[in-house]
Design a protein around this motif. Structure first.
Motif, mmCIF file in Angstrom:
data_model
loop_
_atom_site.group_PDB
_atom_site.id
_atom_site.type_symbol
_atom_site.label_atom_id
_atom_site.label_comp_id
_atom_site.label_asym_id
_atom_site.label_seq_id
_atom_site.Cartn_x
_atom_site.Cartn_y
_atom_site.Cartn_z
ATOM 1 N N GLY A 440 35.024 59.129 35.034
ATOM 2 C CA GLY A 440 36.447 59.032 34.711
ATOM 3 C C GLY A 440 37.313 58.982 35.952
ATOM 4 N N GLU A 444 39.867 55.914 37.144
ATOM 5 C CA GLU A 444 41.276 56.132 37.475
ATOM 6 C C GLU A 444 41.573 55.737 38.911
ATOM 7 O OE1 GLU A 444 42.225 59.706 34.276
ATOM 8 O OE2 GLU A 444 41.978 60.209 36.390
ATOM 9 N N TRP A 449 43.309 53.091 33.841
ATOM 10 C CA TRP A 449 43.695 54.308 33.140
ATOM 11 C C TRP A 449 43.290 54.271 31.674
ATOM 12 C CZ3 TRP A 449 45.277 58.235 36.091
ATOM 13 C CH2 TRP A 449 45.752 57.946 37.362
ATOM 14 N N ALA A 452 39.595 55.046 31.344
ATOM 15 C CA ALA A 452 39.383 56.477 31.601
ATOM 16 C C ALA A 452 39.829 57.306 30.400
ATOM 17 C CB ALA A 452 40.133 56.904 32.860
ATOM 18 N N GLU A 453 40.977 56.944 29.817
ATOM 19 C CA GLU A 453 41.447 57.655 28.623
ATOM 20 C C GLU A 453 40.408 57.580 27.499
ATOM 21 O OE1 GLU A 453 44.877 57.299 25.149
ATOM 22 O OE2 GLU A 453 44.420 55.621 26.482
ATOM 23 N N TRP A 456 37.602 60.000 28.272
ATOM 24 C CA TRP A 456 37.965 61.400 28.028
ATOM 25 C C TRP A 456 37.957 61.710 26.531
ATOM 26 C CZ3 TRP A 456 36.799 62.664 32.449
ATOM 27 C CH2 TRP A 456 37.440 62.275 33.625
ATOM 28 N N LEU A 476 43.065 64.448 30.458
ATOM 29 C CA LEU A 476 43.873 63.561 29.613
ATOM 30 C C LEU A 476 45.356 63.681 29.945
ATOM 31 C CD1 LEU A 476 42.339 63.720 26.033
ATOM 32 C CD2 LEU A 476 42.948 61.644 27.289
ATOM 33 N N ASN A 479 46.025 61.868 33.051
ATOM 34 C CA ASN A 479 45.939 60.425 32.785
ATOM 35 C C ASN A 479 47.228 59.921 32.152
ATOM 36 O OD1 ASN A 479 45.321 58.099 30.823
ATOM 37 N ND2 ASN A 479 43.458 58.140 32.058
ATOM 38 N N TYR A 480 47.714 60.623 31.149
ATOM 39 C CA TYR A 480 48.928 60.177 30.457
ATOM 40 C C TYR A 480 50.144 60.257 31.371
ATOM 41 C CZ TYR A 480 46.287 60.321 26.073
ATOM 42 O OH TYR A 480 45.372 60.098 25.075
ATOM 43 N N ARG A 482 50.212 59.972 34.724
ATOM 44 C CA ARG A 482 50.184 58.994 35.804
ATOM 45 C C ARG A 482 50.156 57.551 35.309
ATOM 46 N NH1 ARG A 482 49.863 62.072 40.534
ATOM 47 N NH2 ARG A 482 50.692 64.064 39.784
ATOM 48 N N SER A 483 49.928 57.348 34.022
ATOM 49 C CA SER A 483 49.956 55.982 33.483
ATOM 50 C C SER A 483 51.218 55.735 32.660
ATOM 51 C CB SER A 483 48.710 55.725 32.631
ATOM 52 O OG SER A 483 48.637 56.630 31.537
#
Length: 725
Positions: A440, A444, A449, A452-453, A456, A476, A479-480, A482-483
């Motif tokens: 993951g 990223e 992203w 990777a999401e 996860w 997660l 991820n959310y 930074r995306s």
């Protein structure tokens, strides 16, 4: 550490000191929400094989996969909650209990007699108060060879006195009394020993036990040559316990004699000062003891002493082999063993010294930590590839190390992906979890992203081991954030439910619409609603959104009864109530008067902003101790919450307002004088700005002081100010 690592006591028991490579010197721990760390931080450990973990954490994870350890999934302590921790990251002390320190010569594991000492005293015929004089001294010498001069070893001695035949009762009592007296201290001169040790013994067993006591007293007093004479006289004794114990104590005496000049007053070692010949003698004696008594009373301790010999010899190869054998046995006491491995092997060993795949993996991960460009590594990609044969029985572990090196050291995420398995396993042990976590991270790092999401989310139902789900929720959330999909964290049915993770994003990243949504939410917890409302009102006001602040006050109950907020808004051992935003104003102790904060906000909507309103916004900050408030201090860009804030405007500081008023020559006299007074005091007494980030030169502050003292001399603030800083 007990949070961060070893106490000074543990450092002084003859173990190699905890160095920067593994542990922190600060006793205080604070959470840092970064999953991709390549520098050591014992305050922020993670449940996957990471270069940033303390070596003890990584070793524990590998042992858990082998079924030799259980990672405790302990609830958060009150202290951790106040500091703002979640389950992940965690301070090292939550996962690992430090092993009890052994003796200064490494002895441990001596069998304790089953009979209580007091009972033995009574059976021998001594009065109960024979024990009282020594009862408070059983721990005397803790952290040294004297640690074994305790109730347990005294029980062994008294038990043997009761078992031996041909020992007169009065001699048994005399010997027992002497042994109990030795519990009271750990060093005696010849005159003292003449009084303590019995001298009127006639029986052969009585004399033999007296010789043993003489040897023990000389040993604890540090006169190892004299101790050796006594114990050698007993090594072929007809009494089995004395014979075995004497042979064991010969080895201990030789070892202590060999190392006696190798430690400074603080217990730190200099292995160059060890007597190598003495170590060889101790090694031979230990080997002889273990050969004669493989299941002996002191076998465990003797094996520990043998490891100490190898450590003092700087023989990392044999030392690593001993640890590998212990781990393979599945019956070792893991907590102290992991600590010992960390102290005596991992701090100095080179990967080339180690052949056990688990220990080698831990060393390799240590070598993947951040290095300065001119700092050599003990491991390169060729060296890692050359280890493949050593991982023949654990090829997945070698593949993981290869991928970790490619990601952390070479910064080649595409290569790391090729070294990791794509297919998810049926069960996520910690190695499999680590492989997928690294996958993951690599996705990223390549800005994929979405992929990777998906990873996860696919891992979530498989996360059964302690703390795995907590880490996935954090991954997660990151991820959310930074995306640019922060709303997914707070969407209905979001898998990210860790309260502190959601609160970090609310207080540092969320925009006004999301904060209003969560402040009104009926599905969010009370703490989350309060956190969202606090962040909304604070940022409305301090980011210059004054009309929004006035409107959003409608979300605040007229009499908020909810408990003050602490960690959720970034406080450490502190709190702040929502009633803050019902501040009534009034006069301060210098006589400056302000209206309620809602009226200050109304006034600040004017253009230009009235000087009094600017001063009173400063008063709101000053009187409520909001300078340097946590909501104004986002985490680093590598941490959760360190992305770009979605809230408009920039944070206001008191100095911003004071500078505007000072520059306004038309400002009313009292308001400008008060601004000068407060601006100067921002630098008291340290000379550094405590009201903002501006660096005002001392010459400018001196000019402010002169202006206040001359143009506004009649004001109470000019009269009160004696200095500038």
């Amino acid at each position: 550490m007990r949070l961060h690592g070893l106490t000074l006591l543990a450092l002084t028991i003859g173990c190699l000191g905890v160095q920067e490579a593994r542990a922190s010197s600060d006793d205080s721990c604070y959470p840092s929400w970064n999953l991709k760390r390549d520098t050591l931080d014992v305050c922020n450990s993670l449940p996957f094989l990471s270069p940033g973990n303390d070596s003890r954490i990584n070793l524990q994870l590998l042992l858990a996969d082998a079924g030799q350890a259980n990672l405790p999934d302990r609830p958060l302590s009150d202290d951790e909650q106040q500091l703002g921790y979640g389950k992940v990251p965690f301070p090292m002390a939550r996962l690992l209990d430090d092993g009890a320190p052994g003796d200064g010569d490494g002895s441990a594991g001596v069998t304790q007699s089953s009979a209580p000492l007091a009972d033995l005293v009574a059976r021998i015929g001594l009065p109960a108060d024979s024990l009282a004089q020594s009862a408070d001294s059983f721990a005397s010498g803790e952290g040294s060879r004297c640690r074994s001069n305790n109730a347990s070893t005294a029980q062994d001695f008294l038990s043997q006195l009761l078992l031996v035949e041909g020992l007169p009762a009065e001699e048994r009592q005399s010997l027992a009394r002497a042994r109990l007296t030795l519990l009271g201290a750990c060093q005696w001169d010849d005159t003292q020993l003449t009084v303590i040790l019995p001298s009127d013994l006639q029986s052969a067993p009585g004399k033999a036990f007296a010789t043993y006591l003489k040897g023990a007293a000389e040993f604890y007093s540090g006169r190892f040559g004299e101790a050796l004479k006594a114990f050698r006289a007993l090594q072929d004794s007809d009494l089995p316990w004395l014979q075995e114990t004497a042979r064991y104590m010969i080895a201990r005496s030789q070892l202590n004699e060999a190392q006696q000049n190798a430690f400074d007053d603080m217990g730190y070692p200099d292995l160059r000062k060890v007597d190598k010949n003495g170590l060889k003698n101790a090694e031979a004696s230990l080997g002889d003891y273990l050969k004669r008594y493989p299941q002996g009373q002191y076998a465990g301790s003797a094996q520990g002493l043998m490891r100490r010999v190898y450590w003092l010899m700087s023989d990392e190869g044999r030392l690593a082999g001993e640890y590998a054998e212990l781990f393979a046995r599945h019956d070792a006491d893991l907590a102290p063993l992991i600590q010992e491995v960390d102290n005596k092997l991992l701090v100095t060993a080179h990967p080339a010294d180690v052949r056990d795949p688990r220990l080698l993996a831990v060393l390799d991960l240590m070598q993947m930590r951040h290095h300065e460009p001119n700092e050599p590594r003990a491991l390169d990609s060729a060296g890692l590839a050359g280890q493949k044969e050593l991982f023949a029985k654990q090829p997945g572990l070698h593949g993981y190390l290869t991928a970790a090196y490619q990601l952390y050291v070479e910064e080649k995420p595409a290569d790391a992906l090729k070294s990791l398995p794509e297919e998810l396993p049926n069960k996520l042990d910690y190695l499999a979890f680590s492989q997928q976590v690294l996958r993951g991270f690599a996705l990223e790092a390549g800005n994929d992203w979405i992929a990777a999401e998906k990873l996860w989310l696919r891992l979530l139902p498989l996360a059964k081991q302690p703390m795995q789900r907590d880490q996935l929720e954090l991954a997660l959330a990151f991820n959310y954030e930074r995306s640019d999909r922060l709303v997914k964290v707070f969407a209905e049915g979001s898998p990210v439910q860790t309260p502190i993770v959601r609160e970090i994003l609310l207080r540092h990243v969320a925009g006004p619409d999301l904060l209003r949504q969560q402040a009104r939410s009926t599905s969010a917890s009370v703490e989350e609603r309060d956190t969202a409302l606090f962040a909304l009102l604070y940022k409305d006001l301090l980011h210059g959104q004054y009309q929004a602040f006035i409107d959003d006050l409608a979300l605040l109950p007229s009499e908020p009864a909810r408990k003050p907020l602490g960690a959720s808004i970034g406080y450490l051992y502190g709190s702040m109530p929502l009633t803050l935003f019902q501040w009534p104003g009034g006069k301060n102790d210098t006589g400056y008067e302000c209206p309620a904060i809602v009226d200050v906000a109304r006034d600040l909507q004017q253009s230009p902003q009235p000087p009094k309103a600017l001063n009173c916004l400063g008063e709101f900050i000053l009187r409520n101790n909001l300078d340097g408030f946590p909501l104004d201090n986002p985490p680093s860009e590598r941490e959760l919450g360190g992305g770009e804030s979605l809230f408009p405007g920039t944070a206001y500081s008191r100095m911003d307002g004071y500078l505007k008023i000072i520059a306004d020559k038309q400002a009313p006299e009292d308001d400008r004088a008060y601004a000068l007074f407060r601006a100067i005091n921002c630098y008291a007494p340290s000379g550094f700005n405590g009201c903002g980030s501006q660096d005002i030169a001392p010459s400018q502050r001196k000019q402010w002081f002169r202006t206040l003292k001359s143009q506004y001399a009649a004001t109470p603030w000019a009269k009160a100010l004696k200095y500038y800083w």
